[in-house]
Design a protein around this motif. Structure first.
Motif, PDB file in Angstrom:
ATOM      1  N   ARG A  58      35.251  68.340 -74.746  1.00  0.00           N
ATOM      2  CA  ARG A  58      36.132  68.024 -75.856  1.00  0.00           C
ATOM      3  C   ARG A  58      35.864  68.979 -77.015  1.00  0.00           C
ATOM      4  O   ARG A  58      34.826  69.640 -77.073  1.00  0.00           O
ATOM      5  CB  ARG A  58      35.919  66.567 -76.309  1.00  0.00           C
ATOM      6  N   ALA A  63      33.798  63.182 -79.295  1.00  0.00           N
ATOM      7  CA  ALA A  63      35.143  62.908 -78.791  1.00  0.00           C
ATOM      8  C   ALA A  63      35.117  62.424 -77.343  1.00  0.00           C
ATOM      9  O   ALA A  63      35.940  61.581 -76.959  1.00  0.00           O
ATOM     10  CB  ALA A  63      36.022  64.142 -78.926  1.00  0.00           C
ATOM     11  N   LEU A  64      34.190  62.933 -76.532  1.00  0.00           N
ATOM     12  CA  LEU A  64      34.148  62.489 -75.144  1.00  0.00           C
ATOM     13  C   LEU A  64      33.750  61.019 -75.060  1.00  0.00           C
ATOM     14  O   LEU A  64      34.357  60.251 -74.295  1.00  0.00           O
ATOM     15  CB  LEU A  64      33.176  63.352 -74.335  1.00  0.00           C
ATOM     16  N   SER A  66      34.277  58.794 -77.267  1.00  0.00           N
ATOM     17  CA  SER A  66      35.444  58.048 -77.730  1.00  0.00           C
ATOM     18  C   SER A  66      36.485  57.913 -76.626  1.00  0.00           C
ATOM     19  O   SER A  66      37.036  56.831 -76.397  1.00  0.00           O
ATOM     20  CB  SER A  66      36.055  58.743 -78.949  1.00  0.00           C
ATOM     21  N   ASP A  67      36.735  59.004 -75.903  1.00  0.00           N
ATOM     22  CA  ASP A  67      37.747  58.979 -74.852  1.00  0.00           C
ATOM     23  C   ASP A  67      37.345  58.104 -73.678  1.00  0.00           C
ATOM     24  O   ASP A  67      38.207  57.523 -73.004  1.00  0.00           O
ATOM     25  CB  ASP A  67      38.030  60.396 -74.348  1.00  0.00           C
ATOM     26  N   LEU A  68      36.030  58.029 -73.409  1.00  0.00           N
ATOM     27  CA  LEU A  68      35.564  57.280 -72.253  1.00  0.00           C
ATOM     28  C   LEU A  68      35.181  55.840 -72.579  1.00  0.00           C
ATOM     29  O   LEU A  68      34.839  55.069 -71.673  1.00  0.00           O
ATOM     30  CB  LEU A  68      34.344  57.973 -71.633  1.00  0.00           C
ATOM     31  N   SER A  69      35.268  55.462 -73.848  1.00  0.00           N
ATOM     32  CA  SER A  69      34.762  54.157 -74.272  1.00  0.00           C
ATOM     33  C   SER A  69      35.594  52.989 -73.756  1.00  0.00           C
ATOM     34  O   SER A  69      35.152  51.841 -73.827  1.00  0.00           O
ATOM     35  CB  SER A  69      34.674  54.097 -75.800  1.00  0.00           C
ATOM     36  N   ASN A  73      42.149  56.720 -70.357  1.00  0.00           N
ATOM     37  CA  ASN A  73      42.336  58.132 -70.665  1.00  0.00           C
ATOM     38  C   ASN A  73      42.905  58.813 -69.426  1.00  0.00           C
ATOM     39  O   ASN A  73      42.315  58.776 -68.355  1.00  0.00           O
ATOM     40  CB  ASN A  73      41.016  58.772 -71.072  1.00  0.00           C
ATOM     41  N   GLN A  75      43.385  61.937 -68.400  1.00  0.00           N
ATOM     42  CA  GLN A  75      42.633  62.997 -67.726  1.00  0.00           C
ATOM     43  C   GLN A  75      41.421  62.426 -66.999  1.00  0.00           C
ATOM     44  O   GLN A  75      41.148  62.772 -65.844  1.00  0.00           O
ATOM     45  CB  GLN A  75      42.179  64.064 -68.713  1.00  0.00           C
ATOM     46  N   ALA A  76      40.683  61.539 -67.656  1.00  0.00           N
ATOM     47  CA  ALA A  76      39.509  60.939 -67.019  1.00  0.00           C
ATOM     48  C   ALA A  76      39.912  60.117 -65.801  1.00  0.00           C
ATOM     49  O   ALA A  76      39.176  60.083 -64.801  1.00  0.00           O
ATOM     50  CB  ALA A  76      38.751  60.080 -68.021  1.00  0.00           C
ATOM     51  N   TYR A 112      35.636  54.280 -65.430  1.00  0.00           N
ATOM     52  CA  TYR A 112      36.507  55.144 -64.628  1.00  0.00           C
ATOM     53  C   TYR A 112      36.098  55.184 -63.156  1.00  0.00           C
ATOM     54  O   TYR A 112      36.898  54.827 -62.292  1.00  0.00           O
ATOM     55  CB  TYR A 112      36.550  56.558 -65.238  1.00  0.00           C
TER      56      TYR A 112
END
Length: 423
Positions: A58, A63-64, A66-69, A73, A75-76, A112
């Motif tokens: 990121r 930011a990563l 945050s995106d995976l929390s 997402n 992309q993930a 994920y």
């Protein structure tokens, strides 16, 4: 590695330029392609090893996480489904931002990998490893010699913040954590015969970096890790992982091309062992390479193609022609040659077999083979492949075309028959 921009499919945009090193004297056998649609990725051998530059990096620190929390997402999700369908036992993820304490690794697992995607079953990795890397760590020097100190290009490895473009290992099998060796701080100048870059404006040789800079400059742009995997009660396989810098984003001094070459050379020397590896010292001060007879798998985005692109001549051949490494079978896919034909351009002039490509780059350099899973000579390869479905396969939605739903790289896997392993 993607720096401050995504590569687009138009000429003239900066991209990873990897160099022609000439055709191999004899082409190795081609292995099968990636698991088919709906496949559970059942392993043919004792262990399935894989590498995936998943572009889970990121542009800002935190930011990563945050995106995976939370789930959702996009992309993930795509990256996780690819991993679930390939179903490796041991996996290296390149371009996974380093977060101290392993929080990002846990979140990716919980939100994920542990969540089914379509008919792809969850995959659980109880053993995980990450460690600090050099990307984004300020050097305090003007490493690119532009008259200013600061920014990603003056970090020990290119990055906008410490840990950007990091690495992560996920494993279903136990990791011998006490025996892990890291080489984040090994100095480039301590490698005998290192290809230290030369300032073309001076008569001296190997003088791009000052003596003070060379006193601290690490070889590894991220890190090199020896992560021992206990594949059975009586057998350990050393998972040797790294992500050499792209051999571009520099000038006539070719500082990144030379560093890429020597980062690849490091593992070639390490697995050769003996006097060849006597110069090597890990971050704990232990010296030398692997002991004779050790089992290993080298994995990672090496940013070097054996035939095409702009890496330093012979860079990846240091591994592909090493007698201690089994290179008798090359992973392939059905999607890569289709992409090369549809995209055309520089791909039509490539010398390498497009079935072996592992990355979908804009031109130049076009699509290349840069991601590798290379076992030791004693390990028999039962099957292997690149997760790159053809456009008619429903799973092609996971790889896609630019802007990619997952990554511009493809997951590469192999099924290993580990000699003497007892379950």
């Amino acid at each position: 590695m993607i720096r401050t921009h995504r590569r687009v499919r138009t000429a003239g945009i900066a991209a990873l330029l990897l160099t022609a090193a000439g055709m191999a004297a004899a082409a190795p056998a081609l292995a099968s392609s990636a698991p088919s649609a709906g496949s559970t990725g059942d392993t043919a051998g004792d262990v399935r090893f894989a590498t995936f530059n998943a572009s889970l990096n990121r542009g800002a620190e935190g930011a990563l996480v945050s995106d995976l929390s939370a789930p959702g997402n996009a992309q993930a999700d795509a990256v996780a489904e690819i991993i679930q369908r390939a179903n490796p036992d041991v996996l290296l993820i390149n371009e996974f931002d380093y977060v101290a304490g392993g929080e990002a690794l846990r979140l990716f697992q919980d939100n994920y990998l542990s969540v089914p995607h379509g008919d792809a079953a969850p995959v659980e990795y109880p053993y995980r490893y990450t460690a600090p890397v050099n990307t984004g760590v300020p050097s305090g020097f003007d490493l690119n010699n532009d008259g200013r100190i600061g920014g990603g290009d003056d970090a020990w490895g290119f990055g906008l913040f410490p840990g950007q473009y990091g690495m992560a290992v996920y494993s279903k099998l136990p990791i011998d954590e006490a025996a892990i060796r890291t080489f984040q701080n090994f100095r480039w100048a301590d490698m005998p015969g290192a290809l230290l870059p030369d300032d073309p404006a001076t008569a001296a040789s190997g003088d791009w970096y000052s003596p003070d800079e060379l006193e601290q400059l690490p070889l590894s742009s991220k890190s090199h890790w020896d992560v021992p995997i206990r594949v059975s009660k009586n057998k350990t396989v050393h998972f040797l992982v790294s992500h050499p810098t792209p051999p571009t984003f520099d000038g006539a001094e070719d500082r990144n091309g030379n560093r890429n070459h020597d980062e690849i050379r490091f593992w070639a020397d390490y697995v050769t062992g003996g006097r060849t590896a006597a110069y090597i010292a890990d971050d704990a001060g232990r010296t030398g390479g692997l002991k004779g007879g050790s089992l290993f798998v080298i994995a990672g985005d090496q940013n070097a193609d054996p035939n095409d692109g702009d890496s330093t001549a012979g860079a990846i051949h240091q591994l592909l022609e090493n007698p201690r490494i089994n290179t008798g079978s090359v992973p392939t896919s059905v999607g890569a040659p289709e992409a090369a034909e549809l995209q055309g351009g520089v791909n039509a002039a490539h010398l390498g077999d497009p079935r072996q490509d592992t990355a979908d780059f804009s031109e130049p350099p076009g699509n290349l083979r840069v991601d590798y899973v290379l076992p030791s000579r004693q390990i028999r390869i039962l099957d292997s492949g690149v997760f790159w479905p053809a456009s008619g396969d429903p799973l092609s939605a996971l790889t896609g075309t630019y802007p990619f739903p997952s990554s511009d790289h493809r997951l590469v896997w192999l099924d290993a028959d580990v000699p003497g392993a007892r379950r």
